[in-house]
Write a protein that holds these residues in place. Structure first.
Motif, PDB file in Angstrom:
ATOM      1  N   ASP A 125       0.824  -1.208   0.000  1.00 43.24           N
ATOM      2  CA  ASP A 125       0.000   0.000   0.000  1.00 43.24           C
ATOM      3  C   ASP A 125       0.859   1.259   0.000  1.00 43.24           C
ATOM      4  N   PHE A 126       2.026   1.176  -0.629  1.00 44.54           N
ATOM      5  CA  PHE A 126       2.978   2.279  -0.634  1.00 44.54           C
ATOM      6  C   PHE A 126       3.440   2.562  -2.059  1.00 44.54           C
ATOM      7  N   LEU A 127       3.766   3.820  -2.313  1.00 37.97           N
ATOM      8  CA  LEU A 127       4.475   4.170  -3.536  1.00 37.97           C
ATOM      9  C   LEU A 127       5.959   4.193  -3.194  1.00 37.97           C
ATOM     10  N   SER A 152      18.642   9.710  -5.678  1.00 37.95           N
ATOM     11  CA  SER A 152      19.734  10.587  -6.089  1.00 37.95           C
ATOM     12  C   SER A 152      20.812  10.683  -5.008  1.00 37.95           C
ATOM     13  N   ASP A 153      20.394  10.688  -3.742  1.00 42.81           N
ATOM     14  CA  ASP A 153      21.351  10.757  -2.632  1.00 42.81           C
ATOM     15  C   ASP A 153      21.877   9.394  -2.221  1.00 42.81           C
ATOM     16  N   PHE A 154      21.099   8.335  -2.501  1.00 48.56           N
ATOM     17  CA  PHE A 154      21.476   6.971  -2.107  1.00 48.56           C
ATOM     18  C   PHE A 154      21.103   6.024  -3.245  1.00 48.56           C
ATOM     19  N   PRO A 155      21.991   5.833  -4.238  1.00 50.64           N
ATOM     20  CA  PRO A 155      21.668   4.973  -5.391  1.00 50.64           C
ATOM     21  C   PRO A 155      21.306   3.547  -4.991  1.00 50.64           C
ATOM     22  N   GLY A 156      21.839   3.074  -3.870  1.00 53.34           N
ATOM     23  CA  GLY A 156      21.526   1.727  -3.405  1.00 53.34           C
ATOM     24  C   GLY A 156      20.381   1.705  -2.420  1.00 53.34           C
ATOM     25  N   GLY A 157      19.477   2.667  -2.504  1.00 52.58           N
ATOM     26  CA  GLY A 157      18.390   2.738  -1.538  1.00 52.58           C
ATOM     27  C   GLY A 157      17.028   2.913  -2.166  1.00 52.58           C
ATOM     28  N   ILE A 158      15.985   2.653  -1.356  1.00 51.69           N
ATOM     29  CA  ILE A 158      14.607   2.894  -1.752  1.00 51.69           C
ATOM     30  C   ILE A 158      13.931   3.711  -0.652  1.00 51.69           C
ATOM     31  N   HIS A 159      12.890   4.428  -1.020  1.00 56.44           N
ATOM     32  CA  HIS A 159      12.151   5.273  -0.088  1.00 56.44           C
ATOM     33  C   HIS A 159      10.673   5.096  -0.410  1.00 56.44           C
ATOM     34  N   TRP A 160       9.856   4.828   0.614  1.00 58.04           N
ATOM     35  CA  TRP A 160       8.432   4.633   0.350  1.00 58.04           C
ATOM     36  C   TRP A 160       7.595   5.687   1.076  1.00 58.04           C
ATOM     37  N   SER A 161       6.424   5.948   0.511  1.00 55.52           N
ATOM     38  CA  SER A 161       5.522   7.000   0.987  1.00 55.52           C
ATOM     39  C   SER A 161       4.806   6.580   2.269  1.00 55.52           C
ATOM     40  N   ALA A 162       3.940   7.471   2.741  1.00 47.97           N
ATOM     41  CA  ALA A 162       3.027   7.109   3.823  1.00 47.97           C
ATOM     42  C   ALA A 162       2.101   6.002   3.335  1.00 47.97           C
ATOM     43  N   ILE A 163       1.653   5.156   4.239  1.00 47.77           N
ATOM     44  CA  ILE A 163       0.808   4.039   3.856  1.00 47.77           C
ATOM     45  C   ILE A 163      -0.498   4.553   3.253  1.00 47.77           C
ATOM     46  N   LYS A 171       2.971   7.266  10.015  1.00 49.07           N
ATOM     47  CA  LYS A 171       2.446   6.992   8.672  1.00 49.07           C
ATOM     48  C   LYS A 171       3.203   5.861   7.966  1.00 49.07           C
ATOM     49  N   GLN A 172       4.166   5.258   8.663  1.00 50.95           N
ATOM     50  CA  GLN A 172       4.923   4.108   8.165  1.00 50.95           C
ATOM     51  C   GLN A 172       5.755   4.436   6.921  1.00 50.95           C
ATOM     52  N   TRP A 216       5.085  12.387   2.080  1.00 48.47           N
ATOM     53  CA  TRP A 216       6.468  11.918   2.237  1.00 48.47           C
ATOM     54  C   TRP A 216       7.107  12.672   3.403  1.00 48.47           C
ATOM     55  N   PRO A 217       6.720  12.347   4.638  1.00 51.56           N
ATOM     56  CA  PRO A 217       7.276  13.060   5.797  1.00 51.56           C
ATOM     57  C   PRO A 217       8.762  12.792   5.958  1.00 51.56           C
ATOM     58  N   ALA A 218       9.441  13.700   6.621  1.00 54.71           N
ATOM     59  CA  ALA A 218      10.887  13.574   6.822  1.00 54.71           C
ATOM     60  C   ALA A 218      11.209  12.287   7.572  1.00 54.71           C
TER      61      ALA A 218
END
Length: 269
Positions: free
Chosen positions: A74-76, A82-93, A110-111, A99-101
């Motif tokens: 249930d996340f985008l 750009s700051d972490f090529p080996g990383g992923i970041h997901w939105s609020a559920i 908001k997970q 996209w809170p800090a």
């Protein structure tokens, strides 16, 4: 989406929906979530609402910069940050607009969070769930990670599927039910989120690498044909003009059989 904007076909005419800036391949990806469309144009996340027709795209406030986009559970999710090529970041559920800090109380409630993989290279692709126990798969250059949704406080648990084999062609993964077929450096493979096996060795791999333009492997593009239960990939031969495809590779995953054909196209979907 083109290099100079995003357009919607309405009543037989192309209507411009976004024109702020330019983007180059492979940084244009579009996914749908509810009644909205989300697009990575360059590394900027954009959103447009569908209400009969597609509305204008606008930037999503607070979203990280990256060039891989996918809906996971249930996340985008945005990958190859750009700051972490080996990383992923997901939105609020269940809220791709939020996209809170990282690490704030709002993000925890908001997970929303990110995961940085210390080894394996940059994120090549992220695909959505294969089964109830596999929320998604993160393909890196030299490894693969399975994401399992566990809820707060960790949100996702990541476990390695393969610590050495990664994804060669970012557009090649095709999810078909509980499996995902993709192109690795050593050929065509299949995973169920826990194991990986070769399905092209001594069958199609040598032929494919001989006929696909080795300088354009990153353009190999796959789709799932759910009606015929086939996986299709368009790819360019050595003689194929730029921005075109002239071959297709087809895999029947129920019969475990391969085929191929000739075609002229710019895109498959």
């Amino acid at each position: 989406a083109t290099s100079g904007g995003i357009f919607s076909l309405e009543s037989g005419e192309w209507v411009r929906k976004y024109s702020s800036g330019t983007a180059v391949e492979p940084d244009r990806q579009i996914v749908d979530y509810g009644n909205d469309l989300y697009c990575l144009f360059g590394t900027r996340l954009l959103r447009a609402t569908i209400a009969g027709t597609v509305g204008d795209f606008s930037a999503v406030s607070g979203a990280p910069r990256g060039d891989r986009l996918c809906v996971v559970q249930d996340f985008l999710c945005i990958g190859n940050l750009s700051d972490f090529p080996g990383g992923i970041h997901w939105s609020a559920i269940d809220d791709p607009t939020s996209w809170p800090a990282i690490g704030t109380t709002e993000a925890i409630n908001k997970q929303s969070d990110r995961q940085i993989f210390p080894t394996g290279g940059k994120v090549q692709a992220v695909v959505g769930g294969l089964s109830a126990s596999v929320a998604g798969i993160v393909f890196l250059e030299k490894s693969m990670q399975c994401a399992t949704y566990v809820g707060s406080p960790y949100i996702f648990q990541f476990s390695p599927i393969d610590r050495a084999r990664g994804l060669l062609a970012p557009k090649s993964p095709v999810v078909a039910g509980s499996i995902c077929v993709f192109l690795a450096e050593d050929g065509w493979c299949m995973t169920d989120g826990s194991t990986v096996k070769s399905i092209g060795n001594q069958r199609i791999d040598d032929w494919f690498f001989e006929h696909c333009d080795s300088n354009r492997l990153g353009e190999v593009m796959g789709v799932h044909d759910s009606q015929r239960r086939l996986c299709w990939w368009a790819f360019p031969s050595d003689d194929c003009p730029a921005n075109r495809y002239d071959r297709v590779l087809v895999y029947d995953y129920e019969q475990d059989r391969w085929s191929w054909g000739e075609i002229t196209c710019e895109y498959i979907h």
